[in-house]
Design a protein around this motif. Structure first.
Motif, short mmCIF file in Angstrom:
data_model
loop_
_atom_site.label_atom_id
_atom_site.label_comp_id
_atom_site.label_asym_id
_atom_site.label_seq_id
_atom_site.Cartn_x
_atom_site.Cartn_y
_atom_site.Cartn_z
N PHE A 173 -46.12 -18.20 23.19
CA PHE A 173 -45.06 -18.56 22.27
C PHE A 173 -44.83 -17.49 21.21
O PHE A 173 -43.69 -17.23 20.82
N ALA A 174 -45.90 -16.87 20.72
CA ALA A 174 -45.75 -15.87 19.65
C ALA A 174 -44.87 -14.71 20.10
O ALA A 174 -44.01 -14.24 19.34
N GLY A 175 -45.06 -14.25 21.33
CA GLY A 175 -44.24 -13.15 21.84
C GLY A 175 -42.78 -13.53 21.94
O GLY A 175 -41.90 -12.75 21.60
N VAL A 176 -42.53 -14.74 22.42
CA VAL A 176 -41.15 -15.20 22.54
C VAL A 176 -40.50 -15.30 21.17
O VAL A 176 -39.33 -14.93 20.98
N MET A 177 -41.24 -15.78 20.18
CA MET A 177 -40.70 -15.88 18.83
C MET A 177 -40.30 -14.52 18.29
O MET A 177 -39.25 -14.37 17.66
N ASN A 178 -41.12 -13.51 18.53
CA ASN A 178 -40.81 -12.17 18.03
C ASN A 178 -39.54 -11.61 18.66
O ASN A 178 -38.80 -10.86 18.02
N PHE A 179 -39.30 -11.97 19.92
CA PHE A 179 -38.12 -11.48 20.61
C PHE A 179 -36.87 -12.31 20.32
O PHE A 179 -35.78 -11.94 20.73
#
Length: 262
Positions: A173-179
């Motif tokens: 989820f963290a990676g998706v949030m950053n993108f």
């Protein structure tokens, strides 16, 4: 009555979870306050703002970014709500909720409405703090901003719902949030007007102009000055409907059965 019971139960669960996470409320206010009190002090001299609608006089940079920071609260809280959906799905409570005999779209809407209501409370808390520092809006605007905040919150919350349907593990989820969060926030009119973007790059201005978050921010901006921006209203409604349709498709049980068969 069963529909209202489901709405009350889901909303109560979301509020109790929010009350149990005091750090979430503090973090939601710290982010915009850092921009308002720290970064704005440095950008004030570098960025001159001309008289643009809905403003009738020259304004300070702090005044300009307040609507954008309200949008930041809605955006981050929408993503936070989607994080809780991924967690609930891993724990099994989301699966239990969606097995209810009530329509799936209503259950997801209840979740969305509860999260949006919490976002609006946080946005008004931020506006109160901004007013304490002397950054005020016309009094009618505080009331007329409520439907704008509701619509913008529903749109951004629906985006979070759609994302949560495709995220299978909490760790991703963290990676998706950053993108999603940072490009959506910085490529918008939240921090800089579009005419200022055009001075550096016409392409960058065009990207900001089609960003749904830009229209949500402009909707809030005009509402705070007791005005309506029709194009921002239309695009925000359209984006909310599109994101909600994507979320319903993502949570379609038939689609999940197709995946298992593959």
């Amino acid at each position: 009555m069963s529909w209202l019971t489901a709405l009350r139960a889901i909303a109560l669960r979301e509020f109790l979870r929010f009350l149990g996470q005091r750090g979430r409320f503090i973090a939601a206010l710290v982010r915009p306050l850092v921009w308002l009190l720290v970064f704005a002090a440095g950008f004030r001299a570098a960025l001159g703002l001309s008289i643009i609608p809905p403003y009738k006089t020259y304004i300070t940079y702090e005044t300009y970014i307040v609507p954008g920071l309200c949008g930041m609260i809605l955006l981050f809280n929408g993503m936070q709500s989607s994080l809780s959906l991924v967690y609930d799905r891993e724990m099994g409570s989301m699966r239990l909720l969606l097995t209810s005999p009530l329509p799936r779209w209503w259950l997801l809407f209840c979740k969305l409405l509860a999260g949006t209501t919490i976002s609006i409370l946080q946005a008004y808390a931020f506006l109160a703090i901004a007013a304490a520092f002397g950054i005020t809006m016309p009094w009618p605007g505080y009331l007329l901003a409520l439907p704008a905040l509701l619509l913008a919150g529903l749109m951004l919350g629906a985006l979070g719902l759609a994302l949560s349907s495709f995220i299978k593990q909490l760790e991703n989820f963290a990676g998706v949030m950053n993108f999603v969060i940072f490009p959506m926030f910085f490529l918008s009119s939240a921090l800089y007007p579009l005419w200022k973007m055009a001075e550096s790059s016409e392409l960058l201005r065009d990207i900001c102009a089609v960003n749904p978050f830009t229209h949500a921010v402009e909707l809030i901006r005009f509402a705070l000055y007791a005005e309506v921006k029709p194009d921002a209203l239309g695009w925000t409604v359209l984006a909310a409907a599109a994101f909600m349709a994507l979320a319903l498709w993502g949570y379609d049980p038939a689609r999940g059965m197709v995946r298992r068969k593959r």
